[in-house]
Design an enzyme around this catalytic site. Structure first.
Site, PDB file in Angstrom:
ATOM      1  N   GLU A 181       1.197  -1.064  -0.473  1.00 27.74           N
ATOM      2  CA  GLU A 181       0.107  -0.021   0.128  1.00 27.74           C
ATOM      3  C   GLU A 181       1.072   1.168  -0.381  1.00 27.74           C
ATOM      4  OE1 GLU A 181      -3.568   0.426   1.220  1.00 27.74           O
ATOM      5  OE2 GLU A 181      -4.013  -1.630   0.445  1.00 27.74           O
ATOM      6  N   HIS A 256      -2.915   1.945   8.016  1.00 34.27           N
ATOM      7  CA  HIS A 256      -2.010   2.026   8.188  1.00 34.27           C
ATOM      8  C   HIS A 256      -1.236   2.110   8.511  1.00 34.27           C
ATOM      9  CE1 HIS A 256      -3.505   2.695   3.509  1.00 34.27           C
ATOM     10  NE2 HIS A 256      -3.355   1.804   3.111  1.00 34.27           N
ATOM     11  N   CYS A 375      -2.577  10.719   4.223  1.00 36.95           N
ATOM     12  CA  CYS A 375      -3.486  10.489   3.624  1.00 36.95           C
ATOM     13  C   CYS A 375      -3.235  10.939   2.064  1.00 36.95           C
ATOM     14  CB  CYS A 375      -4.805   9.414   3.012  1.00 36.95           C
ATOM     15  SG  CYS A 375      -4.670   8.249   4.928  1.00 36.95           S
TER      16      CYS A 375
HETATM   17  O1  SUG Z   1      -7.245   2.595   0.936  1.00 35.95           O
HETATM   18  N1  SUG Z   1     -10.495   5.039   1.797  1.00 35.95           N
HETATM   19  C1  SUG Z   1      -8.974   4.959   1.226  1.00 35.95           C
HETATM   20  C2  SUG Z   1      -8.317   6.074   2.272  1.00 35.95           C
HETATM   21  C3  SUG Z   1      -7.201   5.421   2.253  1.00 35.95           C
HETATM   22  C4  SUG Z   1      -5.719   6.594   3.158  1.00 35.95           C
HETATM   23  N2  SUG Z   1      -4.677   6.507   2.927  1.00 35.95           N
HETATM   24  C5  SUG Z   1      -3.433   6.503   3.994  1.00 35.95           C
HETATM   25  N3  SUG Z   1      -3.965   6.198   5.931  1.00 35.95           N
HETATM   26  N4  SUG Z   1      -2.520   6.902   4.022  1.00 35.95           N
HETATM   27  C6  SUG Z   1      -8.704   3.341   1.652  1.00 35.95           C
HETATM   28  O2  SUG Z   1      -8.547   2.731   3.179  1.00 35.95           O
HETATM   29  C7  SUG Z   1     -12.844   4.022   0.436  1.00 35.95           C
HETATM   30  C8  SUG Z   1     -13.644   4.768  -0.673  1.00 35.95           C
HETATM   31  C9  SUG Z   1     -14.748   4.758  -0.121  1.00 35.95           C
HETATM   32  O3  SUG Z   1     -15.606   3.675   0.437  1.00 35.95           O
HETATM   33  O4  SUG Z   1     -15.826   4.351  -0.530  1.00 35.95           O
HETATM   34  C10 SUG Z   1     -11.378   4.447   0.465  1.00 35.95           C
HETATM   35  O5  SUG Z   1     -11.233   3.608  -0.146  1.00 35.95           O
END
Ligand code: SUG
Length: 453
Positions: A181, A256, A375
């Protein structure tokens, strides 16, 4: 030119993901409490994109180097076709809506906005060939995100195109053993950006080993993935620390490492529950870092895991200032949580760490999907020569900010409900928006398919 001569005036450029026109709440993300909690809400893509742009602009005006990465084309018509839907865009959306709404939701996600997950980046100062190395994350743990790496690779190669300065690697095999990721689980600690750094890779599970895994949620980063990326980038044992994330933190919604720790320069701000072996991790960092580590530990008694996840206190950007102090950019949610806000004030008042300022940014539209300030950005430490070699028009200026806000206001909806995802007009609107955006950012053909006429 010698290496020293090349690496002058190195600074960190934060490349934020521009929120795409289909930003919506579909509850797609495993182990992500906010995404699940807000599933089905009506989103406001225009507000989301403007909040992101406002953060980029404010930080660039404050003197921090700021870049922007374009969103990906969604709905992803190519994937709909691959999955057996046929006919026009409208036909495919209608078929997906009736036969598999879960597929429709996945191909509409604007998740490429969270560019901390776009790739892992090793700056030239640490790579054996002096170049900046990139590996797009395979994001294989969810359907909506595994659609990103191919286009991410094209975008990164379009911007960091000069092979004298930049090296691009293939994403790791998209299988659970190499679940990756990106930079959200990678922190480079160093004295200054031009100095050699130590790379802290944090993983949640081992594919081939026996380390205890979380029980409630699947860990999204494997040790094997982190090790493979370090190998791709030519990092040695002396330059790397592989630390296991605390499984209880993952089970509490810390999907993460950047939801529970943030580092910059020699500073590592982390929660007591960030690492399975806190002391061992710090000891290895101390041993390998040429500069003394400045750990800042937030104990459980000050901030619960629940509050850390709800406010994203650690999903903040820790930025270096010319006078040696640091600024912490936190999401607005922190201000409304008493223990978290008090902890932040204490950090600044403490005086024994470089954090001298807190900036609060409202990125609520993204936060409701589990994405805070950190993020939304991919950190790339670049020398002056490397910055000069960037292609496209991706460094934030007042002019670019005004062009992009105007573009958002022309193209984005203020309301996107779950049923709107099947609207064929949304395809047209998104494609028209991205057509114009490639012109603004001068990136050439980074998208896989053309507009239907
Ligand atoms: O991968 N949310 C993302 C958020 C990513 C956050 N990134 C970091 N922490 N670096 C994920 O969980 C939600 C999309 C939705 O539910 O429509 C989503 O993919």
């Amino acid at each position: 030119m010698t290496r020293q001569a090349q690496k002058t005036n190195v600074c960190e450029v934060n490349f934020d993901g521009l929120v795409g026109p289909t930003h919506n709440y579909s509850g797609l993300a495993a182990g992500n409490v906010a995404s699940k909690r807000h599933a089905g809400l009506v989103s406001n893509p225009r507000e989301a994109a403007l909040q992101g742009l406002e953060k980029m602009h404010a930080l660039s005006r404050a003197g921090y180097a700021q870049g922007v990465l374009p969103p990906q084309q969604r709905p992803d018509l190519e994937t709909l076709r691959t999955l057996g839907f046929s006919g026009s865009a409208g036909d495919m959306l209608a078929q997906a809506a009736s036969q598999s709404p879960a597929i429709l939701r996945a191909v509409c996600s604007a998740s490429s906005m969270w560019t901390a997950n776009a790739a892992t980046v090793t700056p030239g100062a640490d790579a054996p060939d002096d170049r900046v190395h990139f590996t797009p994350a395979n994001l294989q743990s969810g359907l909506h995100r595994c659609l990103e790496p191919a286009t991410t690779g094209r975008i990164l190669q379009a911007i960091f195109s000069d092979p004298r300065y930049f090296a691009h690697h293939a994403p790791l095999p998209a299988t659970p053993a190499f679940s990756d990721e990106g930079a959200a689980n990678h922190t480079r600690l160093c004295a200054g950006y031009a100095e050699p750094g130590v790379h802290l890779f944090v993983y949640g599970r081992e594919a081939f080993g026996n380390a205890p895994a979380p029980r409630r949620f699947t860990a999204r980063q494997t040790r094997e993935a982190s090790e493979a990326i370090a190998r791709q980038h030519g990092l040695t044992d002396a330059q790397t620390v592989f630390a296991r994330q605390h499984p209880d933190a993952i089970d509490a919604g810390v999907f993460h490492n950047d939801v529970i720790a943030v580092g910059n320069g020699p500073v590592l701000l982390y929660h007591e529950m960030a690492f399975a072996d806190e002391q061992g991790t710090l000891a290895e960092l101390r041993e390998k870092m040429p500069e003394p580590l400045i750990p800042i530990r937030v104990p459980l008694e000050a901030v619960s895991l629940e509050d850390a996840v709800a406010t994203y206190l650690f999903n903040s950007q820790l930025l270096s200032n010319p006078d040696g102090s640091m600024t912490l950019v936190v999401p607005g949610e922190c201000e409304h949580n008493e223990p978290v806000w008090r902890t932040l004030q204490d950090l600044v008042l403490a005086g024994h760490n470089p954090i001298g300022e807190i900036i609060v940014k409202d990125v609520k539209q993204s936060m409701q999907n589990g994405g805070g300030p950190a993020c939304l950005r991919l950190r790339v430490a670049l020398s002056e020569a490397e910055r000069a070699a960037l292609a496209g028009r991706v460094l934030m200026t007042d002019t670019l900010y005004h062009e992009l806000t105007g573009w958002v206001k022309r193209h984005y909806r203020e309301r996107l409900a779950p049923e709107d995802l099947a609207d064929p007009l949304l395809v047209e609107e998104s494609l028209a928006a991205l057509d114009e955006l490639t012109g603004i950012l001068q990136l050439g053909a980074v998208y896989p398919f053309q507009r239907e006429t």
